[in-house]
Motif scaffolding. Structure first.
Motif, PDB file in Angstrom:
ATOM      1  N   TYR A 267       0.834  -1.197   0.000  1.00 52.55           N
ATOM      2  CA  TYR A 267       0.000   0.000   0.000  1.00 52.55           C
ATOM      3  C   TYR A 267       0.870   1.250   0.000  1.00 52.55           C
ATOM      4  CZ  TYR A 267      -4.250  -2.635   0.729  1.00 52.55           C
ATOM      5  OH  TYR A 267      -5.308  -3.478   0.552  1.00 52.55           O
ATOM      6  N   PRO A 268       0.426   2.269  -0.742  1.00 53.86           N
ATOM      7  CA  PRO A 268       1.190   3.519  -0.734  1.00 53.86           C
ATOM      8  C   PRO A 268       1.067   4.197   0.630  1.00 53.86           C
ATOM      9  CG  PRO A 268      -0.892   3.828  -1.864  1.00 53.86           C
ATOM     10  CD  PRO A 268      -0.781   2.357  -1.538  1.00 53.86           C
ATOM     11  N   LYS A 269       1.944   5.134   0.867  1.00 52.00           N
ATOM     12  CA  LYS A 269       1.889   5.913   2.099  1.00 52.00           C
ATOM     13  C   LYS A 269       0.513   6.571   2.204  1.00 52.00           C
ATOM     14  CE  LYS A 269       4.167   9.734   4.391  1.00 52.00           C
ATOM     15  NZ  LYS A 269       5.163  10.781   4.282  1.00 52.00           N
ATOM     16  N   ILE A 270      -0.068   6.527   3.383  1.00 48.79           N
ATOM     17  CA  ILE A 270      -1.365   7.170   3.582  1.00 48.79           C
ATOM     18  C   ILE A 270      -1.137   8.667   3.621  1.00 48.79           C
ATOM     19  CG2 ILE A 270      -3.295   7.480   5.173  1.00 48.79           C
ATOM     20  CD1 ILE A 270      -2.793   4.543   6.008  1.00 48.79           C
ATOM     21  N   LEU A 271      -1.786   9.358   2.711  1.00 51.92           N
ATOM     22  CA  LEU A 271      -1.605  10.796   2.577  1.00 51.92           C
ATOM     23  C   LEU A 271      -2.771  11.541   3.215  1.00 51.92           C
ATOM     24  CD1 LEU A 271      -0.490  10.760  -1.158  1.00 51.92           C
ATOM     25  CD2 LEU A 271       0.980  10.909   0.855  1.00 51.92           C
ATOM     26  N   ASP A 272      -2.535  12.827   3.514  1.00 51.40           N
ATOM     27  CA  ASP A 272      -3.571  13.670   4.101  1.00 51.40           C
ATOM     28  C   ASP A 272      -4.847  13.629   3.276  1.00 51.40           C
ATOM     29  OD1 ASP A 272      -1.580  14.394   5.899  1.00 51.40           O
ATOM     30  OD2 ASP A 272      -1.093  16.242   4.847  1.00 51.40           O
ATOM     31  N   GLY A 273      -4.699  13.712   1.952  1.00 53.33           N
ATOM     32  CA  GLY A 273      -5.858  13.715   1.068  1.00 53.33           C
ATOM     33  C   GLY A 273      -6.697  12.463   1.163  1.00 53.33           C
ATOM     34  N   HIS A 274      -6.048  11.299   1.345  1.00 56.06           N
ATOM     35  CA  HIS A 274      -6.789  10.046   1.514  1.00 56.06           C
ATOM     36  C   HIS A 274      -7.741  10.163   2.707  1.00 56.06           C
ATOM     37  CE1 HIS A 274      -3.160   8.074  -0.491  1.00 56.06           C
ATOM     38  NE2 HIS A 274      -4.165   7.805  -1.299  1.00 56.06           N
ATOM     39  N   VAL A 275      -7.202  10.633   3.812  1.00 57.48           N
ATOM     40  CA  VAL A 275      -7.978  10.723   5.054  1.00 57.48           C
ATOM     41  C   VAL A 275      -9.081  11.768   4.915  1.00 57.48           C
ATOM     42  CG1 VAL A 275      -7.843  11.221   7.534  1.00 57.48           C
ATOM     43  CG2 VAL A 275      -6.011   9.926   6.413  1.00 57.48           C
ATOM     44  N   LEU A 276      -8.756  12.925   4.353  1.00 56.18           N
ATOM     45  CA  LEU A 276      -9.762  13.987   4.214  1.00 56.18           C
ATOM     46  C   LEU A 276     -10.890  13.585   3.267  1.00 56.18           C
ATOM     47  CD1 LEU A 276      -7.357  17.018   4.302  1.00 56.18           C
ATOM     48  CD2 LEU A 276      -9.126  16.468   5.989  1.00 56.18           C
ATOM     49  N   GLU A 277     -10.579  12.843   2.213  1.00 48.74           N
ATOM     50  CA  GLU A 277     -11.629  12.361   1.310  1.00 48.74           C
ATOM     51  C   GLU A 277     -12.582  11.432   2.070  1.00 48.74           C
ATOM     52  OE1 GLU A 277     -12.252  13.027  -2.094  1.00 48.74           O
ATOM     53  OE2 GLU A 277     -10.743  14.589  -1.914  1.00 48.74           O
ATOM     54  N   ALA A 278     -12.044  10.562   2.914  1.00 43.84           N
ATOM     55  CA  ALA A 278     -12.884   9.644   3.699  1.00 43.84           C
ATOM     56  C   ALA A 278     -13.741  10.420   4.700  1.00 43.84           C
ATOM     57  CB  ALA A 278     -12.011   8.620   4.420  1.00 43.84           C
TER      58      ALA A 278
END
Length: 173
Positions: A106-117
């Motif tokens: 898995y790629p590094k979890i980025l801020d954008g991933h979390v904010l989209e969720a």
């Protein structure tokens, strides 16, 4: 929350935005605050500098388009309650990924991933955050700045998720 947003872009894109009175969201969850339309909070110089240094647009082709963004549904990462929700979500995301068999794939979890969720659950119109202008964020786990430590080396940025909160009659280029 009402903000004068400054969006740097090319002369061609600015013409289209001003003619149609509409911004088109772009990007993905890999972007800093996720997908959307990015603005600096009442800071034309920062929007211009971003286009020049990051997007590498020639000086003569940079135009800063301004518009008023207005909504009561926003996620303000300068408010400690929202910041803590974001931080806890990042922690939970990382814990869940670490437990997967193929976690290294898995790629590094980025801020954008979390904010989209978070946006899918809370349904906010925009994210508001401070951006560290001196590049110290590149060494951190997250580029979201703790609101307790913000100083003068930060610009406030917002990422509009719902373009309906951009007041079309205020768009100027």
């Amino acid at each position: 929350m009402r903000v004068i947003g400054c969006h740097g872009t090319t002369r061609t894109n600015a013409g289209s935005i001003c003619t149609t009175k509409c911004f088109l969201p772009s990007g993905s969850e890999k972007d800093w605050l996720g997908s959307g339309v990015y603005f600096y909070d009442n800071n034309q110089e920062a929007a211009y500098a971003f286009c020049k240094s990051v997007k590498r647009i020639a000086d003569e082709d940079i135009v800063v388009v301004t518009a008023i963004i207005d909504s009561v549904f926003y996620f303000n990462l300068l408010e400690i309650e929202h910041y803590n929700l974001f931080s806890e979500s990042v922690k939970r995301f990382r814990e869940r990924v670490a437990k997967l068999k193929n976690a290294k794939c898995y790629p590094k979890i980025l801020d954008g991933h979390v904010l989209e969720a978070i946006c899918k659950e809370i349904l906010f119109d925009f994210v508001y955050a401070a951006f560290n202008v001196n590049n110290n964020y590149k060494r951190a786990e997250t580029r979201i700045v703790n609101p307790n430590i913000i100083d003068s080396d930060y610009n406030n940025v917002l990422c509009v998720k719902n373009v309906q909160c951009i007041l079309s009659d205020t768009i100027r280029g």
